[in-house]
Design an enzyme around this catalytic site. Structure first.
Site, PDB file in Angstrom:
ATOM      1  N   CYS A 130     -91.911  -3.645 -18.095  1.00 47.92           N
ATOM      2  CA  CYS A 130     -91.833  -5.222 -18.747  1.00 47.92           C
ATOM      3  C   CYS A 130     -92.493  -5.979 -17.002  1.00 47.92           C
ATOM      4  O   CYS A 130     -93.302  -6.807 -17.793  1.00 47.92           O
ATOM      5  CB  CYS A 130     -90.825  -5.662 -19.082  1.00 47.92           C
ATOM      6  SG  CYS A 130     -89.305  -4.770 -18.074  1.00 47.92           S
ATOM      7  N   HIS A 242     -88.621 -12.167 -18.947  1.00 50.33           N
ATOM      8  CA  HIS A 242     -88.634 -12.108 -17.466  1.00 50.33           C
ATOM      9  C   HIS A 242     -89.707 -13.264 -16.372  1.00 50.33           C
ATOM     10  O   HIS A 242     -90.374 -13.813 -17.119  1.00 50.33           O
ATOM     11  CB  HIS A 242     -89.197 -11.104 -17.137  1.00 50.33           C
ATOM     12  CG  HIS A 242     -88.543  -9.660 -17.504  1.00 50.33           C
ATOM     13  ND1 HIS A 242     -87.077  -9.623 -18.267  1.00 50.33           N
ATOM     14  CD2 HIS A 242     -88.892  -8.134 -17.549  1.00 50.33           C
ATOM     15  CE1 HIS A 242     -86.520  -9.459 -17.966  1.00 50.33           C
ATOM     16  NE2 HIS A 242     -87.363  -7.840 -17.546  1.00 50.33           N
TER      17      HIS A 242
END
Ligand code: NAP
Length: 344
Positions: A130, A242
């Protein structure tokens, strides 16, 4: 033309998002099958306004399934992806099990779509980590313009990157702190509520963690093996999204204004960069969005041709489920896959 698609790990964070995104983007499906472990047999998950009964992976026959989006961890993938691929079903795998295999393409469609042609070697395509996915979406157009020499990145990774259990742990610990209850640590190595933890995945001999190594290896595989990258990966008490503080050294000159203009036009990128209070993205705002957001673009005068920036994306979408569905779309757009069953 429509395809029979199986989602393995359909009860998980990424699997549920996968079902949402297949539906939202109108991926041409003749049937969607939700698969998970025996623990979930018979439970239900949503696919648009429909409800799917979850079946068990080890009792499912893939012989008439066209695409399997695999999101159930590395061990499950190692055991199942090769078997499923051999049955003529293309596996798009979210785990790290096959990312570094030279016979398996590792794809971010905005970055290296042409590498997908290798997929038939094993019938497996890997989805990146990710943190790497959002990073390379922003780096690629800048690399094309001014050639990146070195990247220094610090990540601020949400707990959903550690699955359902990670989200539950942040929730439970936060509640325990507020009611002055005992705070139990199970999933993470230290308390995550009201804390940050500079450790994701296992430690390697050189002192880096596996998560940090993945960012290096995957950026080289997808973007350019000559790029030097060093990372510090940190878990923060954020549910989704994130963030990355990124410093980039280029071979050729590039100004902050040029970078902003390039990123505004780049696929998958959205620039949100006003030099005023709140003129930047935070992970909370990225949740549920498809874009990789870039803020705080500025020149770094401590090195030649240096820029610093802040890159944020929804890790369950571009970091996992959205990228996997985009890979499936790429297979269809390029005519690399045909449905096994012709529509009646
Ligand atoms: N979260 C992220 O940001 C992210 C990003 C990129 C890649 N990934 C990767 O995506 C995968 C899943 O992550 P997640 O966050 O969705 O985890 P999660 O929320 O913990 O979900 C795990 C899923 O895997 C299923 N599963 C576990 N063991 C299984 C087995 N033996 N057979 C079949 N299904 C099994 C679980 O089913 P049950 O409900 O039946 O246990 C569940 O559906 C991991 O490989 C992860 O590395 C995650």
């Amino acid at each position: 033309m429509s395809f029979k698609v199986a989602v393995v790990g359909a009860t998980g964070n990424v699997g549920r998002e996968m079902l949402n995104i297949l539906e939202e983007r109108g991926f041409p499906v003749s049937e969607v099958v939700a698969l998970a472990s025996r623990r979930s047999q018979g439970t239900e998950v949503s696919f648009g306004d429909r409800t799917l009964k979850v079946k068990t992976l080890d009792q499912y026959d893939f012989s008439d399934t066209d695409i399997c989006i695999m999101s159930a961890g590395g061990n499950v993938s190692k055991e199942w992806s090769p078997k499923i691929g051999k049955q003529g079903c293309v596996v798009i795998d979210n785990s790290s099990a096959f990312r570094y295999d030279q016979d398996v393409p590792l794809i971010v469609p905005e970055v290296n779509p042409d590498a997908i042609s290798l997929f038939a070697r094993k019938n497996i395509i890997a989805n990146p980590n990710c943190s790497t996915a959002q990073l390379v979406v922003a780096l690629k157009p800048l690399h094309d313009f001014a050639t990146i020499k070195r990247v220094v990145v610090a990540t601020y990774q949400s707990v959903s990157g550690a699955g359902k259990e990670g989200m539950d742990e942040l929730f439970t610990q936060t509640r325990a702190v507020f009611v002055a209850d005992q705070v139990d640590v199970k999933k993470f190595t230290k308390r995550i509520a009201f804390n940050v933890i500079p450790h994701i995945d296992v430690f390697l001999d050189d002192g880096f963690t596996k998560e940090e190594w993945k960012m290096v290896a995957e950026t080289k595989k997808m973007l350019d093996p000559k790029i030097k990258l060093t990372a510090t990966c940190v878990r923060v008490p954020v549910f989704i999204g994130h963030s990355e503080a990124v410093n980039i050294e280029f071979e050729k000159p590039i100004t902050a204004d040029e970078a902003r203009d390039i990123l505004r036009e780049a696929p998958g990128c959205q620039v949100l960069d006003k030099r005023e209070d709140g003129g930047y993205i935070t992970p909370l705002e990225s949740a549920g969005e498809d874009a990789t957001f870039i803020s705080r673009i500025r020149e770094d005068s401590t090195i030649d041709n240096g820029l610093s920036m802040w890159i944020v994306s929804d890790n369950l979408r571009k970091g996992a489920a959205l990228n996997a569905v985009q890979i499936a779309e790429l297979l269809v757009e390029r005519g690399l896959i045909q449905p096994k069953k012709k529509a009646a």
